[in-house]
Design an enzyme around this catalytic site. Structure first.
Site, PDB file in Angstrom:
ATOM      1  CE  LYS A  82      -5.485  -7.947   1.336  1.00  0.00           C
ATOM      2  NZ  LYS A  82      -4.879  -6.595   1.285  1.00  0.00           N
ATOM      3  CB  SER A 157      -2.385  -6.533  -1.891  1.00  0.00           C
ATOM      4  OG  SER A 157      -2.891  -6.001  -0.681  1.00  0.00           O
ATOM      5  CB  SER A 181      -3.903  -3.050  -0.627  1.00  0.00           C
ATOM      6  OG  SER A 181      -2.639  -3.336  -1.124  1.00  0.00           O
TER       7      SER A 181
HETATM    8  N1  GLN Z   1       1.135  -1.873  -3.605  1.00  0.00           N
HETATM    9  C1  GLN Z   1       1.605  -1.469  -2.303  1.00  0.00           C
HETATM   10  C2  GLN Z   1       2.740  -2.353  -1.870  1.00  0.00           C
HETATM   11  O1  GLN Z   1       2.960  -3.353  -2.506  1.00  0.00           O
HETATM   12  C3  GLN Z   1       0.478  -1.436  -1.346  1.00  0.00           C
HETATM   13  C4  GLN Z   1       0.235  -2.631  -0.560  1.00  0.00           C
HETATM   14  C5  GLN Z   1      -0.898  -2.506   0.405  1.00  0.00           C
HETATM   15  O2  GLN Z   1      -1.560  -1.476   0.509  1.00  0.00           O
HETATM   16  N2  GLN Z   1      -1.122  -3.579   1.140  1.00  0.00           N
HETATM   17  O3  GLN Z   1       3.399  -2.044  -0.929  1.00  0.00           O
END
Ligand code: GLN
Length: 475
Positions: A82, A157, A181
């Site tokens: 990532k 994400s 994410s």
């Molecule tokens: N969808 C969540 C957010 O936007 C989780 C993001 C994450 O876990 N990095 O905060």
């Protein structure tokens, strides 16, 4: 070798038996990326030259030392990273325009550990910028598509990491999970994704989103593969004071056919089986619970009464930490000017600054911090009665690209069953539990702090009997 049907486990066997070399394996994935990634957009950077050099080096090691597989547990395995993971001398953008030309001078601890274990870094994967998102559509470098249906999102994400593994562009990928994410993209792409206990894996060198929530997890096809990676990345790190000195078990040892789950106490929390959840998602999750029952588990109804406050709590505390973490990108010391932030990052900076400002701090931030404790206690209480909880991963199937981009609240609700886990700091594993109209569905197995070994054991048993990981996307 057929990269469509290979796992880390059998790739290591193949390398050991000299059925193929790491260079051959790596080349296959690079070819595949060339063929399909224009459509998928899972990679921000592909490091063809670096990957092939690395593969040649490990091949030499394999030739000269029989025991190298003991010492380097993931030797020769092609990985996607990532783009939040600092990788020395390899561009790291956080999926953002702000630092789209940043070349880190050092490795994150997790990167270093994986490199030391012999992995081959194929490239850096796409993501919602800074980790803000549930669909991959907030990437400043364009959305990633779901390999099971190119008109749909792969989940975010860690969108590129999941799409890349599902579409056989690499064997495994790293992710981060602050609110969903790792697990959500794993669920949307028929993969295994672990959100470990907070502090189990060092955050050092991972670009911070919300520091008291961020966890470092991995995405794989199978439970065994996932456990194998955690054996490498977990543990105390002197550069991250939130990593306790708790021994790291050999997670894969616990995974064998003979170990039953008879007597395992599974909790079903009514707050996760609610109005508005896709009926097919709910019924596949409950079908999996029944499956566990048939294997000898005992199912119990439990309650986590503060679950309804989790989303509000998350969207106060997380933006507060984001606004503070993103303050360093001031356009003077780091990165481009702040007007280059995408809309979602701007929204969170404003929200976070607001809830931390004088006069509102007590009303919002401090109150949410107290609610966080209540949510954490809910879980502590149910884990006195049950060993694990099983709940749906997402309230919906993978949705269409563009479906939720104009409605941030709808997008936030994708995490409704996941963000409570990050609030509490406990581990949760996404495991595939079936398909609805050719779209993957995942469920979460949640346990108390540092129960990763148990989660893997439970998931492994189920995976052995269901084998959903064998169902490949058509791309
Ligand atoms: N969808 C969540 C957010 O936007 C989780 C993001 C994450 O876990 N990095 O905060």
């Amino acid at each position: 070798m057929d990269i469509n049907n290979i796992t880390i486990k059998n790739a290591l066997e193949g390398l050991k038996n000299k059925d193929f070399s790491s260079e051959e394996l790596t080349s296959k994935y690079l070819e595949r990326i060339k063929k399909i990634d224009k459509e998928l957009n899972a990679f921000i950077t592909v490091d063809e030259e670096g990957a092939l050099n690395q593969a040649k080096k490990v091949d030499e090691l394999i030739q000269s030392d029989e025991d190298i597989f003991e010492e380097k547990k993931l030797i020769g395995i092609p990985f996607g990273f990532k783009d939040l993971y600092s990788t020395k001398d390899l561009k790291t953008t956080a999926g953002s325009k702000i630092i789209d030309n940043y070349i880190p001078p050092y490795d994150a601890t997790a990167t270093k550990k994986l490199k030391d274990a012999g992995v081959v870094i194929i490239g850096k994967t796409n993501e919602d910028a800074w980790g803000h998102g549930s669909s991959g559509e907030n990437s400043d470098l364009g959305p990633t598509r779901n390999p099971y249906d190119l008109t749909r999102v792969p989940g975010g994400s860690s969108s590129g990491s999941a799409a890349a593994v599902a579409a056989n562009e690499c064997l495994a990928a790293t992710g981060t999970d602050t609110g969903s994410s790792v697990r959500l993209p794993a669920a949307f792409c028929n993969l295994v994704g672990l959100k470990p206990t907070y502090g189990r894996v060092s955050r050092y060198g991972i670009i911070s989103m919300a520091s008291s929530f961020d966890t470092i997890g991995h995405i794989t096809k199978t439970v065994y593969d996932n456990a194998k990676i955690l054996e490498v990345t977990a543990g105390r790190d002197e550069f991250d004071s939130t990593t306790p000195d708790i021994p790291v078990p050999c997670y894969t040892t616990a995974l064998n056919e003979n170990q039953g789950i008879k007597g395992l106490r599974i909790g079903i929390s009514k707050e996760y089986y609610i109005e508005g959840v896709d009926k097919d998602v709910e019924s596949l999750t409950l079908k999996a619970v029944k499956h566990f029952e048939s294997m000898g588990a005992v199912v119990k109804n439990v309650s986590l009464p503060h679950t309804g406050y989790a989303m509000s709590c998350y969207y106060i505390l997380v933006p507060a930490e984001i606004s503070s973490n993103l303050a360093r990108f001031d356009g003077i010391r780091f990165g481009k000017t702040r007007d280059q932030f995408g809309n979602e990052a701007k929204r969170r900076i404003m929200l976070g600054t607001y809830v931390l400002s004088s006069g509102y701090y007590d009303a919002y931030y401090e109150k949410a911090a107290k609610v966080r404790t209540l949510i954490k206690q809910d879980f502590e209480n149910v884990f006195k009665e049950v060993d694990v909880l099983i709940v749906p991963s997402s309230p919906t199937l993978p949705f269409k690209i563009g479906e939720k981009t104009d409605d941030p609240l709808q997008m936030y609700l994708s995490d409704i069953f996941m963000c409570p886990i990050n609030i509490a700091g406990i581990p949760s594993l996404n495991v595939p539990c079936g398909f609805v109209e050719s779209l993957p569905v995942g469920m979460q197995i949640i346990g108390p702090q540092f129960s990763e070994e148990l989660l893997y054991k439970v998931a492994y048993k189920y995976e052995q009997e269901t084998e959903y990981y064998k169902i490949q996307p058509k791309i």
